[in-house]
Write a protein that holds these residues in place. Structure first.
Motif, short mmCIF file in Angstrom:
data_model
loop_
_atom_site.label_atom_id
_atom_site.label_comp_id
_atom_site.label_asym_id
_atom_site.label_seq_id
_atom_site.Cartn_x
_atom_site.Cartn_y
_atom_site.Cartn_z
N THR A 144 0.87 -1.18 -0.13
CA THR A 144 -0.11 0.05 -0.02
C THR A 144 0.93 1.30 0.04
N GLU A 145 1.79 1.19 1.03
CA GLU A 145 2.64 2.44 0.85
C GLU A 145 3.72 2.51 -0.49
N LEU A 146 4.08 1.59 -0.94
CA LEU A 146 4.84 1.77 -2.40
C LEU A 146 4.05 2.28 -3.30
N GLN A 147 2.52 1.61 -3.47
CA GLN A 147 1.94 2.27 -4.44
C GLN A 147 1.44 3.67 -4.19
N SER A 148 1.20 4.09 -2.96
CA SER A 148 0.96 5.39 -2.52
C SER A 148 2.31 6.34 -3.03
N TYR A 149 3.45 5.76 -2.90
CA TYR A 149 4.72 6.52 -3.20
C TYR A 149 4.65 6.68 -4.94
N LEU A 150 3.99 5.67 -5.67
CA LEU A 150 4.36 5.45 -6.93
C LEU A 150 3.13 6.43 -7.47
N ASN A 151 2.00 6.72 -6.71
CA ASN A 151 0.92 7.46 -7.13
C ASN A 151 1.34 8.88 -6.97
N ALA A 152 1.87 9.11 -5.80
CA ALA A 152 2.34 10.68 -5.54
C ALA A 152 3.64 10.99 -6.41
N PHE A 153 4.45 10.28 -6.72
CA PHE A 153 5.79 10.70 -7.36
C PHE A 153 6.00 9.70 -8.61
N PRO A 154 5.08 9.61 -9.78
CA PRO A 154 5.21 8.83 -10.68
C PRO A 154 6.63 9.06 -11.62
N GLN A 155 7.21 10.18 -11.50
CA GLN A 155 8.39 10.60 -11.85
C GLN A 155 9.41 10.43 -11.06
N GLY A 156 9.52 9.87 -9.84
CA GLY A 156 10.31 10.02 -8.80
C GLY A 156 11.66 9.41 -9.01
N ASP A 157 12.52 9.68 -8.31
CA ASP A 157 13.89 9.13 -8.04
C ASP A 157 13.82 7.58 -7.86
#
Length: 279
Positions: A144-157
């Motif tokens: 859930t947390e990893l998906q939240s990160y991916l949703n919030a920062f789709p171009q993240g580092d």
């Protein structure tokens, strides 16, 4: 002889410096000098990063614990809050790290460190994920947390690493589900009702996990459960159950014509066809 004396002298000097350093650190811990504690904690954190030293991180943590509450609402509070969370992370204390990164994100929603905090919070839960055969609450939380990160920062580092970790954890959950179904199959000989439970479990697994690496095994063990249930049935139930097993065989061959279980499955099918001729 001279070199030995030099080495001994350097060792004594090193011990004395360490003793002085430890003494100064203990005095600082007991003092009320918040500014000096801040400077020392940040320095110890930086040295811990540079030297990969848990000892330095532990020292920094004790100072952070004392001064973080005193800097809340102040300009230094944002940086201090992040360093505090990251020190827990570096020490492998992932429960406290995830909690502190969450607090940081809530307190500083516009911080430039927000992405890193979100990623490290998710990775903390990833690190807490246990073996597949243990309760998987932390694994689901990590996904859930990893998906939240991916949703919030789709171009993240850290998108690539986050995707890899999420995939790994999903496979772990699939393995747990597969092994539970397989256990029903393995205990079916002692209790025939377990073969029916295995068939139901494998049906659910196949419908819910279309890309799983365990799909071939699920198709095979579903067939084998149906086959064993059929051949151990009363005669008035056997024909219908043999035909069901043949349908499961066709499903396996459709997707895995040269699959890993081809030899045992073909041997079982020969017996099914032989028995069906008697009806």
């Amino acid at each position: 002889m001279f070199l030995q004396k030099m080495k001994k002298a350097l060792l004594i000097v090193g011990v004395l410096l360490l003793t002085v350093s430890c003494g100064e650190y203990q005095k600082l811990l007991k003092s009320d000098e918040t500014g000096k504690k801040y400077t020392a904690a940040e320095q110890l954190y930086d040295e811990g990063k540079a030297e990969d030293s848990n000892k330095k991180f532990r020292k920094a943590l004790r100072l952070f614990e004392q001064i973080v509450p005193k800097y809340r609402g102040k300009p230094q509070g944002e940086k201090l809050s992040f360093l505090f969370a990251d020190t827990y992370f570096e020490l492998g204390d992932y429960y406290n790290a995830s909690y502190q990164f969450e607090r940081f994100s809530q307190s500083y929603p516009k911080s430039q460190k927000l992405e890193e905090a979100a990623y490290k919070k998710a990775k903390s839960f990833y690190e807490l994920s246990p073996r597949y055969d243990i309760d998987q609450t932390d694994t689901r939380k990590a996904i859930t947390e990893l998906q939240s990160y991916l949703n919030a920062f789709p171009q993240g580092d850290h998108v690539e690493q986050a995707n890899e970790m999420a995939t790994e954890l999903r496979v772990k959950l699939e393995k747990k589900e597969f092994e539970i179904a397989k256990q029903y199959h393995l205990t079916g000989e002692a209790r025939s009702g377990n073969y029916r439970a295995a068939i139901t479990s494998f049906n659910n697994f196949l419908s819910e996990n279309p890309g799983s690496p365990f799909r071939e095994g699920a198709y095979y063990y579903r067939f084998d459960s149906a086959y064993r249930l059929a051949i151990n049935s009363f005669r008035d139930l056997m024909e219908e159950r043999l035909k069901t097993a043949m349908e499961y065989y066709k499903d396996y061959k459709k997707y895995y014509p040269e699959g890993e279980y081809t030899e045992p499955i073909e041997a079982s099918v020969e017996e099914i066809q032989s028995r069906l001729q008697n009806f």
